[in-house]
Design an enzyme around this catalytic site. Structure first.
Site, mmCIF file in Angstrom:
data_model
loop_
_atom_site.group_PDB
_atom_site.id
_atom_site.type_symbol
_atom_site.label_atom_id
_atom_site.label_comp_id
_atom_site.label_asym_id
_atom_site.label_seq_id
_atom_site.Cartn_x
_atom_site.Cartn_y
_atom_site.Cartn_z
ATOM 1 C CB SER A 99 38.583 30.906 33.656
ATOM 2 O OG SER A 99 37.180 30.743 33.677
ATOM 3 C CE LYS A 100 37.851 36.426 38.722
ATOM 4 N NZ LYS A 100 38.632 37.360 39.530
#
Ligand code: GLU
Length: 472
Positions: free
Chosen positions: A239-240
């Site tokens: 996930s960013k």
């Protein structure tokens, strides 16, 4: 599949940095298009006005070009922009309404939640199906999900069955008339004659709905291939917020294209044989979707680093010099007091090529050559200057005043000094390295000393001796 020419697409939403998972999907599409003589369509899904920006679109195009998914290649088509096809999306919605396969609904989300609570059945219950509503303020257009089951034949996941009872009558047009993703995505695939959709596994739950839309619009659906998610070391989806996911960041940190491209291909797939680091031509010759794994793929930073180091070592000297250049130039731009010496750089680069993992490491390994006085942090200083380092330093200064000035002689002289203290070469080098380069680790020491010359080397060694004297 029919005999129609293969048409694949990559359909990113320009809402942020280019995710490594997106890059892997793009590559899988590209490799198959190239291998099977198909077409790779780039479609920018830019309908989320609040979140997308031209800068992100450019980022996608640049990142693809960096991966050599080139807009100039005959296999490449586009980019198309989803936002420009809004009329087609709305026309398809209208057709579904006109044929009774979609209907308007005026329930608010609160009303839907209340009904779900009362009935104990999750989601929207289809209560507006037969109310005969037309378009109007607050009205959304919903798809009338038929009874039965929907079978998705997925080239990676196999046969996946969905009971239509579990699919609610989903929204096609919002109350402001704007098309939803599920509809726009299908209509564009249809218009672009896409017959194989390779995309991330997270879209698998959308697939039965989309397949129903294809049926309702009277066209045969494409083949589907949902590729596994990428996970981090804790086996959590990349996930960013948590992980470094931007391809641009890897590029800017000096990961090289070949390594990145090869590594991304191996996330869910492996070339034949024991080797994962293989020529791109082998990948293009071998890649098939039925060999793609179903289980989540671990995005292993250590492995990526190993690939990168290997690719750097495989470069010719010229290629390496060319690849390292932007990083060197950026360092000089940030350090205007430094003076470039091209021939010194050319001497040093081959010494670095075998040692570094990313190109971004290059400047810090050689910067001491181009600035007058290296910056030595207290910790490095304290560690390097422990006894008998001060005496070693003094002896080396005397010995270097007379040594023939070449790397071999400098090494032998230093070694001889060390031996009088019973030290191995590495230990003897430590104070000299820190005094001259400012660092405790780095490239081989004697070539740069040769480059710097006797006067400058001794000047730096003297400066260290003075610092020692002043702190006693
Ligand atoms: N725009 C979608 C996304 O970026 C892709 C949809 C698709 O590949 O079908 O997730």
């Amino acid at each position: 599949m029919s005999d129609a020419p293969l048409r694949l697409r990559f359909a990113p939403s320009p809402t942020g940095f280019f995710h490594v998972g997106g890059a892997r999907t793009a590559l899988y599409n590209w490799v198959l298009a190239k291998r099977l003589g198909g077409t790779f369509v780039l479609r920018i899904e830019d309908t989320d006005e609040a979140r997308n920006s031209p800068e992100w679109t450019q980022g996608i195009i640049d990142a693809l070009a960096w991966l050599e998914i080139s807009a100039d290649d005959p296999a490449f088509e586009g980019p198309y922009f989803q936002s420009r096809h809004r009329d087609a999306h709305i026309a398809a919605a209208r057709k579904l309404f006109d044929t009774g396969q979609a209907y308007y609904c005026d329930l608010t989300s609160e009303q839907i939640a209340e009904r779900a609570k009362a009935s104990g059945v999750q989601g929207y219950d289809g209560s507006s199906r037969d109310r005969g509503l037309g378009p109007g303020p607050g009205h959304v257009l919903r798809f009338r999900v038929p009874d039965g089951e929907t079978i998705v034949e997925d080239l990676v996941r196999g046969r996946v069955e969905f009971n239509n009872d579990t699919i609610e009558d989903f929204v096609l047009l919002r109350s402001n008339g704007s098309p939803m993703f599920l509809l726009a995505n299908v209509v564009d695939d249809m218009d672009e004659k896409i017959n194989l959709v390779i995309r991330a596994e997270e879209h698998l739950p959308n697939t039965p709905k989309q397949q129903l839309l294809w049926d309702a619009l009277g066209e045969p659906p494409p083949q589907w291939a949902h590729v596994p998610v990428l996970v981090n070391e804790q086996r959590k989806k990349l996930s960013k917020r948590r992980d470094k996911v931007a391809l641009e960041q890897y590029r800017d940190e000096g990961y090289v294209m070949g390594a990145m491209r090869n590594y991304l291909m191996t996330l869910g797939w492996a070339p034949a044989g024991d080797q994962e680091i293989v020529a791109w031509s082998q990948i293009e010759g071998e890649f098939t979707l039925d060999a793609v794994n179903r289980s989540p793929a671990f995005f292993d930073l250590k492995k990526l680093a190993a690939f990168n180091g290997e690719y750097i070592r495989m470069m010719s000297r010229e290629e390496f010099a060319h690849a390292a250049r932007p990083f060197v130039d950026a360092w000089f731009a940030a350090n205007p007091q430094a003076t470039m010496n091209e021939s010194w750089l050319a001497t040093m680069l081959p010494l670095l090529q075998t040692r570094i993992v990313t190109l971004a490491e290059v400047p810090a390994q050689i910067d001491f050559l181009f600035i007058g006085d290296p910056v030595i942090d207290d910790d490095s200083w304290a560690k390097a200057m422990k006894d008998p380092a001060p005496q070693v330093l003094a002896d080396v200064i005397s010995a270097y005043a007379q040594t023939p000035w070449n790397a071999d002689a400098l090494k032998d002289t230093l070694d001889a000094v060390g031996q009088t203290y019973g030290l191995k070469l590495g230990k003897t080098q430590a104070p000299i390295r820190v005094a001259v380069t400012g660092q405790r680790v780095g490239p081989p020491l004697f070539e740069p000393l040769e480059l710097l010359g006797r006067d400058e080397t001794i000047r730096r060694l003297q400066a260290a001796a003075t610092r020692i004297a002043s702190t006693r």
